[in-house]
Each structure stands twice: as C-alpha cells, then as structure tokens.
Scaffold this motif. Structure first.
Motif, PDB file in Angstrom:
ATOM      1  N   TRP A 187       7.175 -30.439 -38.815  1.00 33.86           N
ATOM      2  CA  TRP A 187       5.948 -29.833 -38.320  1.00 33.86           C
ATOM      3  C   TRP A 187       4.722 -30.542 -38.865  1.00 33.86           C
ATOM      4  O   TRP A 187       3.729 -30.722 -38.161  1.00 33.86           O
ATOM      5  N   ALA A 188       4.792 -30.990 -40.129  1.00 31.18           N
ATOM      6  CA  ALA A 188       3.680 -31.763 -40.696  1.00 31.18           C
ATOM      7  C   ALA A 188       3.562 -33.112 -39.991  1.00 31.18           C
ATOM      8  O   ALA A 188       2.453 -33.603 -39.751  1.00 31.18           O
ATOM      9  N   ARG A 189       4.692 -33.676 -39.613  1.00 30.66           N
ATOM     10  CA  ARG A 189       4.680 -34.979 -38.944  1.00 30.66           C
ATOM     11  C   ARG A 189       3.988 -34.896 -37.589  1.00 30.66           C
ATOM     12  O   ARG A 189       3.139 -35.738 -37.260  1.00 30.66           O
ATOM     13  N   VAL A 190       4.328 -33.886 -36.785  1.00 31.92           N
ATOM     14  CA  VAL A 190       3.725 -33.805 -35.455  1.00 31.92           C
ATOM     15  C   VAL A 190       2.272 -33.333 -35.533  1.00 31.92           C
ATOM     16  O   VAL A 190       1.475 -33.607 -34.624  1.00 31.92           O
ATOM     17  N   ALA A 191       1.925 -32.636 -36.623  1.00 27.31           N
ATOM     18  CA  ALA A 191       0.551 -32.156 -36.776  1.00 27.31           C
ATOM     19  C   ALA A 191      -0.369 -33.221 -37.360  1.00 27.31           C
ATOM     20  O   ALA A 191      -1.597 -33.045 -37.380  1.00 27.31           O
ATOM     21  N   ALA A 192       0.209 -34.322 -37.831  1.00 21.87           N
ATOM     22  CA  ALA A 192      -0.591 -35.341 -38.507  1.00 21.87           C
ATOM     23  C   ALA A 192      -1.583 -36.004 -37.572  1.00 21.87           C
ATOM     24  O   ALA A 192      -2.650 -36.462 -38.006  1.00 21.87           O
ATOM     25  N   ASN A 193      -1.276 -36.059 -36.309  1.00 26.07           N
ATOM     26  CA  ASN A 193      -2.192 -36.668 -35.342  1.00 26.07           C
ATOM     27  C   ASN A 193      -2.884 -35.556 -34.546  1.00 26.07           C
ATOM     28  O   ASN A 193      -3.677 -34.813 -35.077  1.00 26.07           O
ATOM     29  N   ASP A 194      -2.581 -35.427 -33.285  1.00 26.04           N
ATOM     30  CA  ASP A 194      -3.172 -34.375 -32.456  1.00 26.04           C
ATOM     31  C   ASP A 194      -2.075 -33.380 -32.115  1.00 26.04           C
ATOM     32  O   ASP A 194      -1.276 -33.601 -31.208  1.00 26.04           O
ATOM     33  N   TYR A 195      -2.049 -32.281 -32.857  1.00 21.85           N
ATOM     34  CA  TYR A 195      -0.971 -31.299 -32.720  1.00 21.85           C
ATOM     35  C   TYR A 195      -0.927 -30.708 -31.319  1.00 21.85           C
ATOM     36  O   TYR A 195       0.146 -30.580 -30.723  1.00 21.85           O
ATOM     37  N   ALA A 196      -2.088 -30.363 -30.775  1.00 21.06           N
ATOM     38  CA  ALA A 196      -2.131 -29.747 -29.454  1.00 21.06           C
ATOM     39  C   ALA A 196      -1.623 -30.713 -28.376  1.00 21.06           C
ATOM     40  O   ALA A 196      -0.912 -30.299 -27.447  1.00 21.06           O
ATOM     41  N   THR A 197      -1.981 -31.989 -28.510  1.00 18.70           N
ATOM     42  CA  THR A 197      -1.515 -32.974 -27.537  1.00 18.70           C
ATOM     43  C   THR A 197       0.003 -33.094 -27.585  1.00 18.70           C
ATOM     44  O   THR A 197       0.677 -33.151 -26.550  1.00 18.70           O
ATOM     45  N   TRP A 198       0.553 -33.148 -28.806  1.00 20.22           N
ATOM     46  CA  TRP A 198       2.011 -33.225 -28.935  1.00 20.22           C
ATOM     47  C   TRP A 198       2.657 -31.989 -28.328  1.00 20.22           C
ATOM     48  O   TRP A 198       3.603 -32.081 -27.552  1.00 20.22           O
ATOM     49  N   TRP A 199       2.137 -30.809 -28.680  1.00 15.93           N
ATOM     50  CA  TRP A 199       2.763 -29.552 -28.253  1.00 15.93           C
ATOM     51  C   TRP A 199       2.738 -29.389 -26.743  1.00 15.93           C
ATOM     52  O   TRP A 199       3.744 -29.042 -26.132  1.00 15.93           O
ATOM     53  N   PHE A 200       1.572 -29.634 -26.145  1.00 19.36           N
ATOM     54  CA  PHE A 200       1.392 -29.308 -24.730  1.00 19.36           C
ATOM     55  C   PHE A 200       1.526 -30.499 -23.780  1.00 19.36           C
ATOM     56  O   PHE A 200       1.554 -30.305 -22.563  1.00 19.36           O
ATOM     57  N   GLU A 201       1.601 -31.727 -24.318  1.00 22.94           N
ATOM     58  CA  GLU A 201       1.636 -32.882 -23.415  1.00 22.94           C
ATOM     59  C   GLU A 201       2.771 -33.854 -23.705  1.00 22.94           C
ATOM     60  O   GLU A 201       3.573 -34.142 -22.811  1.00 22.94           O
ATOM     61  N   THR A 202       2.861 -34.366 -24.917  1.00 21.27           N
ATOM     62  CA  THR A 202       3.777 -35.479 -25.161  1.00 21.27           C
ATOM     63  C   THR A 202       5.192 -35.057 -25.519  1.00 21.27           C
ATOM     64  O   THR A 202       6.143 -35.796 -25.258  1.00 21.27           O
ATOM     65  N   SER A 203       5.374 -33.892 -26.121  1.00 20.82           N
ATOM     66  CA  SER A 203       6.729 -33.451 -26.435  1.00 20.82           C
ATOM     67  C   SER A 203       7.405 -32.951 -25.164  1.00 20.82           C
ATOM     68  O   SER A 203       6.749 -32.479 -24.236  1.00 20.82           O
ATOM     69  N   THR A 204       8.710 -33.065 -25.136  1.00 23.28           N
ATOM     70  CA  THR A 204       9.460 -32.514 -24.019  1.00 23.28           C
ATOM     71  C   THR A 204       9.861 -31.073 -24.350  1.00 23.28           C
ATOM     72  O   THR A 204       9.885 -30.673 -25.522  1.00 23.28           O
ATOM     73  N   THR A 205      10.192 -30.311 -23.328  1.00 21.80           N
ATOM     74  CA  THR A 205      10.657 -28.949 -23.554  1.00 21.80           C
ATOM     75  C   THR A 205      11.927 -28.945 -24.391  1.00 21.80           C
ATOM     76  O   THR A 205      12.105 -28.095 -25.274  1.00 21.80           O
ATOM     77  N   ALA A 206      12.801 -29.915 -24.159  1.00 19.96           N
ATOM     78  CA  ALA A 206      14.039 -30.020 -24.938  1.00 19.96           C
ATOM     79  C   ALA A 206      13.726 -30.290 -26.405  1.00 19.96           C
ATOM     80  O   ALA A 206      14.347 -29.703 -27.308  1.00 19.96           O
ATOM     81  N   GLU A 207      12.769 -31.182 -26.665  1.00 21.44           N
ATOM     82  CA  GLU A 207      12.409 -31.525 -28.041  1.00 21.44           C
ATOM     83  C   GLU A 207      11.829 -30.312 -28.773  1.00 21.44           C
ATOM     84  O   GLU A 207      12.200 -30.023 -29.916  1.00 21.44           O
ATOM     85  N   LEU A 208      10.922 -29.603 -28.125  1.00 26.37           N
ATOM     86  CA  LEU A 208      10.305 -28.443 -28.759  1.00 26.37           C
ATOM     87  C   LEU A 208      11.333 -27.350 -29.017  1.00 26.37           C
ATOM     88  O   LEU A 208      11.377 -26.752 -30.098  1.00 26.37           O
ATOM     89  N   THR A 209      12.174 -27.078 -28.030  1.00 23.82           N
ATOM     90  CA  THR A 209      13.190 -26.030 -28.179  1.00 23.82           C
ATOM     91  C   THR A 209      14.138 -26.354 -29.323  1.00 23.82           C
ATOM     92  O   THR A 209      14.470 -25.494 -30.151  1.00 23.82           O
ATOM     93  N   GLU A 210      14.577 -27.605 -29.402  1.00 25.91           N
ATOM     94  CA  GLU A 210      15.486 -28.020 -30.476  1.00 25.91           C
ATOM     95  C   GLU A 210      14.820 -27.919 -31.835  1.00 25.91           C
ATOM     96  O   GLU A 210      15.433 -27.480 -32.813  1.00 25.91           O
TER      97      GLU A 210
END
Length: 218
Positions: free
Chosen positions: A46-69
């Motif tokens: 969670w710290a890794r994905v928040a290190a840059n733009d957390y909202a962009t990762w959450w709502f744009e660049t991550s896949t649904t599979a990645e977030l669910t896992e």
C-alpha cells in the motif's frame, strides 16, 4: 443472527461510524482483539502504490484483478494476526472489501453494480476464508440520502472521481444488503452513536459470554 464467528466485522461507507463502534466494542470485553484495517497488516504494497499518485493507481492504472488480489492478500495477513481464542474485530470485513473492489470496477470498467460484483466475486475465487460475522452500518436505506449524510460529515468537498466512487459504493452496499450478504444491517439514520452501539450489542450480545462483558452503557 447465528453465533458470532472467530471474526466480527463492522462495514459501511466512509463516515458512518465504524471506527468509533469498533473501539467501543474493544473496551467491552477482553476476548475481543481489535485488528483494524487491512493496510495496517500489510503496509509495504500500500505504501508502494501510494508513493506516487494513489488515486491514479486506484482508479486508472490498476486492474480490477490486481486490486481485488491486493485486498484479499492483505485481509489474509490481517486475519492471521488473530490470537487463539479471541474474536477479531475487523474494520471492513471481506464482504466490504469485495464491495470496494466492485465499486472501483464500476468506475474503471463501466460495468453495472451487479456485473461488477459478479466480476470481483469470480476473481476472489473459492479460497477458504475464516468464519466472519459481518454487520453493515448504513447511513440510510435511501441511496441519495445515504451519500448526502456521509459526504456532509467529511468536512470538506470530495473532489475528482471520489464523489462518483462513493455514490457507487453506497449503491453496492445497498445491493449487498438486499441480497442478504451481511449477517445484520443497522440503519443509522437519525440515530446517535449510543443508539447504534446498543443495537450492535443486541445483535451480538446473546452469542457472547455475557459474564465477561463490561458495562456497555455510554
């Protein structure tokens, strides 16, 4: 509601009072163990994905599979932290984590609530999950009213994609409630934290060792 399992989760949207109620439960009985939120037990990803733009990762660049896992993996570490013989208190249990993933899926992938829930449920798979008694706290059973109540409590306007996500999350939770996903649903509208606390105790109290409970009065 049947007997409380090894874990008791309080679920609901932001600002509904989950944290307050969990802390009150923790103080009632030494058999409870407050385990909190998933990121507290798995901080590195969670710290890794928040290190840059957390909202962009959450709502744009991550896949649904990645977030669910990621949510599932962190949840697994959280439940593993429960001490033997105690009931773990969870801030957002597994049904709520799937609701979060589904609401995000609606925003990112353009699916309906029903389709998104089916998608994340399939992604979650059939892996064995520990027994959990899940209680849903709803600001209101009306979607627009539910969102209005919690957004007003934020103290500042939600911006960007977050308002749409929050409205969708409320819709997902109401859909789950209608399907009987949660062991119990508490309608919090126009009720004080004390009233909500009393109802939660009524729901779970018959299934706990009453002699061990401390005075639950405010």
């Amino acid at each position: 509601m049947q007997g409380v399992a090894d874990f008791l989760s309080l679920n609901g949207p932001d600002n509904v009072g989950k944290t307050t109620q969990l802390r009150r439960l923790t103080g009632l009985w030494n058999g409870f163990q407050l385990l909190g939120a998933v990121h507290e037990h798995d901080p590195e990803p969670w710290a890794r994905v928040a290190a840059n733009d957390y909202a962009t990762w959450w709502f744009e660049t991550s896949t649904t599979a990645e977030l669910t896992e990621m949510l599932q993996a962190s949840h697994a570490k959280r439940v593993a932290a429960r001490a033997a013989g105690r009931i773990g208190l969870l801030d957002r249990g597994l049904p709520m984590l799937l609701a979060v993933a589904a609401a995000t899926c609606v925003i990112k992938d353009g699916l309906t609530v029903r389709e998104a829930l089916a998608t994340v449920t399939d992604l979650a798979g059939s892996r064995t999950a520990p027994a959990e008694t899940s209680v849903l706290l709803l600001p209101s059973r009306d979607l627009e009213r539910s969102y209005a109540i919690t957004s007003a409590r934020e103290g500042r306007p939600w911006t960007g994609v977050y308002p749409a996500y929050q409205k969708t999350l409320h819709a997902v939770l109401l859909h789950q409630a209608g399907r009987g996903t949660y062991a119990a649903v508490v309608d919090c509208e126009d009720r004080s934290p004390d009233d909500v606390h009393a109802e939660v105790l009524d729901l779970i109290g018959d299934h706990l060792p009453v002699s061990s409970l401390k005075d639950g009065s405010p």
